[in-house]
Design a protein around this motif. Sequence first.
Motif, PDB file in Angstrom:
ATOM      1  N   VAL A 247       0.789  -1.126  -0.233  1.00  0.00           N
ATOM      2  CA  VAL A 247      -0.008  -0.187  -0.129  1.00  0.00           C
ATOM      3  C   VAL A 247       0.894   1.165   0.008  1.00  0.00           C
ATOM      4  CG1 VAL A 247      -1.499  -1.219   1.508  1.00  0.00           C
ATOM      5  CG2 VAL A 247       0.057   0.048   2.472  1.00  0.00           C
ATOM      6  N   THR A 248       0.328   2.339  -0.780  1.00  0.00           N
ATOM      7  CA  THR A 248       0.835   3.739  -0.597  1.00  0.00           C
ATOM      8  C   THR A 248       0.917   3.847   0.953  1.00  0.00           C
ATOM      9  OG1 THR A 248      -0.820   4.636  -1.233  1.00  0.00           O
ATOM     10  CG2 THR A 248       0.273   4.498  -2.886  1.00  0.00           C
ATOM     11  N   ALA A 249       2.849   4.616   1.148  1.00  0.00           N
ATOM     12  CA  ALA A 249       2.338   4.895   2.381  1.00  0.00           C
ATOM     13  C   ALA A 249       2.826   6.050   2.988  1.00  0.00           C
ATOM     14  CB  ALA A 249       2.318   4.028   3.764  1.00  0.00           C
ATOM     15  N   GLY A 250       3.308   7.210   3.870  1.00  0.00           N
ATOM     16  CA  GLY A 250       3.891   8.098   3.783  1.00  0.00           C
ATOM     17  C   GLY A 250       4.151   8.408   2.461  1.00  0.00           C
ATOM     18  N   SER A 251       5.221   8.671   1.801  1.00  0.00           N
ATOM     19  CA  SER A 251       5.888   8.739   1.000  1.00  0.00           C
ATOM     20  C   SER A 251       6.176   8.046  -0.149  1.00  0.00           C
ATOM     21  CB  SER A 251       7.111  10.309   0.374  1.00  0.00           C
ATOM     22  OG  SER A 251       8.018  10.038   0.826  1.00  0.00           O
ATOM     23  N   TRP A 267     -12.743 -22.517  -1.823  1.00  0.00           N
ATOM     24  CA  TRP A 267     -12.856 -20.927  -2.311  1.00  0.00           C
ATOM     25  C   TRP A 267     -13.472 -21.176  -3.111  1.00  0.00           C
ATOM     26  CZ3 TRP A 267     -11.306 -19.193  -6.951  1.00  0.00           C
ATOM     27  CH2 TRP A 267     -10.320 -19.252  -7.233  1.00  0.00           C
ATOM     28  N   GLN A 268     -14.616 -20.318  -3.329  1.00  0.00           N
ATOM     29  CA  GLN A 268     -15.712 -19.787  -4.362  1.00  0.00           C
ATOM     30  C   GLN A 268     -15.675 -18.705  -4.571  1.00  0.00           C
ATOM     31  OE1 GLN A 268     -17.619 -22.619  -4.802  1.00  0.00           O
ATOM     32  NE2 GLN A 268     -15.877 -23.635  -3.552  1.00  0.00           N
ATOM     33  N   ALA A 269     -16.090 -18.616  -5.876  1.00  0.00           N
ATOM     34  CA  ALA A 269     -16.524 -17.589  -6.249  1.00  0.00           C
ATOM     35  C   ALA A 269     -17.218 -16.277  -6.152  1.00  0.00           C
ATOM     36  CB  ALA A 269     -16.414 -17.999  -8.040  1.00  0.00           C
ATOM     37  N   GLY A 270     -17.304 -15.459  -5.730  1.00  0.00           N
ATOM     38  CA  GLY A 270     -18.625 -14.832  -5.473  1.00  0.00           C
ATOM     39  C   GLY A 270     -18.248 -14.583  -4.118  1.00  0.00           C
ATOM     40  N   ALA A 271     -17.525 -14.846  -3.401  1.00  0.00           N
ATOM     41  CA  ALA A 271     -17.535 -15.710  -1.353  1.00  0.00           C
ATOM     42  C   ALA A 271     -16.512 -13.775  -1.341  1.00  0.00           C
ATOM     43  CB  ALA A 271     -16.605 -16.473  -1.101  1.00  0.00           C
ATOM     44  N   VAL A 272     -16.647 -13.278  -0.366  1.00  0.00           N
ATOM     45  CA  VAL A 272     -15.797 -12.152   0.925  1.00  0.00           C
ATOM     46  C   VAL A 272     -15.343 -13.094   1.936  1.00  0.00           C
ATOM     47  CG1 VAL A 272     -15.732 -10.933   1.875  1.00  0.00           C
ATOM     48  CG2 VAL A 272     -17.399 -11.237  -0.333  1.00  0.00           C
ATOM     49  N   TYR A 273     -13.835 -12.952   1.520  1.00  0.00           N
ATOM     50  CA  TYR A 273     -12.922 -13.373   2.979  1.00  0.00           C
ATOM     51  C   TYR A 273     -11.984 -12.343   4.095  1.00  0.00           C
ATOM     52  CZ  TYR A 273     -13.814 -17.624   0.442  1.00  0.00           C
ATOM     53  OH  TYR A 273     -14.593 -18.545  -0.782  1.00  0.00           O
ATOM     54  N   ASP A 274     -11.860 -12.301   5.358  1.00  0.00           N
ATOM     55  CA  ASP A 274     -11.578 -11.692   6.036  1.00  0.00           C
ATOM     56  C   ASP A 274     -10.496 -11.797   5.758  1.00  0.00           C
ATOM     57  OD1 ASP A 274     -10.556  -9.830   8.003  1.00  0.00           O
ATOM     58  OD2 ASP A 274     -12.398 -10.282   9.155  1.00  0.00           O
ATOM     59  N   THR A 275      -9.621 -10.856   6.017  1.00  0.00           N
ATOM     60  CA  THR A 275      -8.142 -10.877   6.278  1.00  0.00           C
ATOM     61  C   THR A 275      -6.902 -10.951   7.450  1.00  0.00           C
ATOM     62  OG1 THR A 275      -7.176  -8.198   5.432  1.00  0.00           O
ATOM     63  CG2 THR A 275      -7.780 -10.053   3.544  1.00  0.00           C
ATOM     64  N   GLY A 276      -7.917 -10.028   7.793  1.00  0.00           N
ATOM     65  CA  GLY A 276      -7.441  -9.998   9.704  1.00  0.00           C
ATOM     66  C   GLY A 276      -6.283  -8.766   8.905  1.00  0.00           C
ATOM     67  N   LEU A 277      -6.405  -8.131   8.367  1.00  0.00           N
ATOM     68  CA  LEU A 277      -5.471  -7.041   7.841  1.00  0.00           C
ATOM     69  C   LEU A 277      -6.235  -5.881   8.174  1.00  0.00           C
ATOM     70  CD1 LEU A 277      -3.570  -8.107   5.056  1.00  0.00           C
ATOM     71  CD2 LEU A 277      -2.687  -8.238   7.796  1.00  0.00           C
ATOM     72  N   ARG A 278      -6.140  -4.796   8.700  1.00  0.00           N
ATOM     73  CA  ARG A 278      -5.968  -3.568   9.187  1.00  0.00           C
ATOM     74  C   ARG A 278      -5.468  -2.094   8.358  1.00  0.00           C
ATOM     75  NH1 ARG A 278     -10.807  -1.551  12.879  1.00  0.00           N
ATOM     76  NH2 ARG A 278     -12.123  -3.415  12.728  1.00  0.00           N
ATOM     77  N   VAL A 279      -5.708  -1.518   7.733  1.00  0.00           N
ATOM     78  CA  VAL A 279      -4.980  -0.648   7.004  1.00  0.00           C
ATOM     79  C   VAL A 279      -5.499   0.654   7.767  1.00  0.00           C
ATOM     80  CG1 VAL A 279      -4.442   0.663   5.188  1.00  0.00           C
ATOM     81  CG2 VAL A 279      -5.327  -1.856   4.489  1.00  0.00           C
ATOM     82  N   THR A 280      -4.109   1.279   8.281  1.00  0.00           N
ATOM     83  CA  THR A 280      -4.512   2.378   9.096  1.00  0.00           C
ATOM     84  C   THR A 280      -3.380   3.685   8.482  1.00  0.00           C
ATOM     85  OG1 THR A 280      -2.922   1.661  10.523  1.00  0.00           O
ATOM     86  CG2 THR A 280      -5.253   1.954  10.917  1.00  0.00           C
ATOM     87  N   ASP A 281      -3.122   3.164   7.427  1.00  0.00           N
ATOM     88  CA  ASP A 281      -1.664   4.277   6.824  1.00  0.00           C
ATOM     89  C   ASP A 281      -2.074   5.319   6.102  1.00  0.00           C
ATOM     90  OD1 ASP A 281       1.024   2.464   7.089  1.00  0.00           O
ATOM     91  OD2 ASP A 281      -0.430   1.204   6.662  1.00  0.00           O
ATOM     92  N   VAL A 282      -1.284   5.873   5.391  1.00  0.00           N
ATOM     93  CA  VAL A 282      -1.258   7.228   5.079  1.00  0.00           C
ATOM     94  C   VAL A 282      -1.318   7.870   3.780  1.00  0.00           C
ATOM     95  CG1 VAL A 282      -2.203  10.360   5.785  1.00  0.00           C
ATOM     96  CG2 VAL A 282      -3.325   8.306   7.461  1.00  0.00           C
ATOM     97  N   ALA A 283      -0.926   7.787   3.312  1.00  0.00           N
ATOM     98  CA  ALA A 283      -0.540   8.156   1.637  1.00  0.00           C
ATOM     99  C   ALA A 283       0.261  10.095   1.819  1.00  0.00           C
ATOM    100  CB  ALA A 283      -0.596   7.438   0.328  1.00  0.00           C
ATOM    101  N   ALA A 284       1.078  10.232   1.986  1.00  0.00           N
ATOM    102  CA  ALA A 284       1.500  11.924   1.843  1.00  0.00           C
ATOM    103  C   ALA A 284       0.704  11.876   0.247  1.00  0.00           C
ATOM    104  CB  ALA A 284       3.093  12.276   2.115  1.00  0.00           C
TER     105      ALA A 284
END
Length: 301
Positions: A247-251, A267-284
Amino acid sequence: MATAVAFAHLLLFLVLVSPVACYSASPSHRCDWCPQWSTASLLPPDATITGAACGYGGPAAAAELADGSFHIAAVNTGFFRQGQACGACYQLRCRGRSACAKDGVKVVVVADVPETNSTGGGERFMLTKDAFAALTTAGADGQPAVDVDFRRIPCAYKSKNLAVRVEETSSRDKGHLAVRFLYQGGQTDIVAVEVARAEIPGATATTQSTAAPSLTTWQYMTQREGSPGVWRTSRTPAGPLRLRLVVTAGSGGKWLRAEGVVLPAEWQAGAVYDTGLRVTDVAASTCGGASCSASGDDEEE
């Protein structure tokens, strides 16, 4: 080496074609509002926002995006850029302060609405009745549209991790995998995605498809022209899968890797899966090279 070269190309692509980049009108401003001409209007009476255009799959799923006091919104086709604006969060405020709530409204883009009566270009946000009411005041009652300033701000989902949706074009038997990311927090863009088999302690090896790479290889996924929000590979390993992404983060960029299995072996087409990740970064780079604050404390009046 190939991954590094591809990553560099993707970062260059992001700088050149990103539809959400804002450019500071003055170096003294830490986070200017985007200078492009923009309007916000009520959705046409016969139009609805379902979220399907960005992969959210219906009104119920799109409504979950209101988490964190955000409203859902659509944008005009030019600003939508075939899906590049999907999931991006913006703050809107009226140029005529008497017609607008002081802090404006925060929205997340879930769809596009083709324009039947173009007003001459520019960015257009199309809002639900609730979102338009939150943006405007009684003084703007009855107005079909208002002129607005806008800026990209970090998305914040209180109850949602970054999720991955498997597109219907995917096929386990053929080794084809196409995914779209949902509930992406922070103020970032995903610029690289890789997939690999997730090794489970004590599990025996599973036969791979003929197109699959070796078990230990991270397989690079690409975006096709015309579907920039969808990541694809035709060399998907068999068995449960793990993901890592940039992900873009900072510069610059930042690698994020999901721990453990993201996509199960079946895994199934059309299904949604949780990555367990929380993205909080800010891209300058999304606001003239300076980090954008959602609070608005750093703006100049």
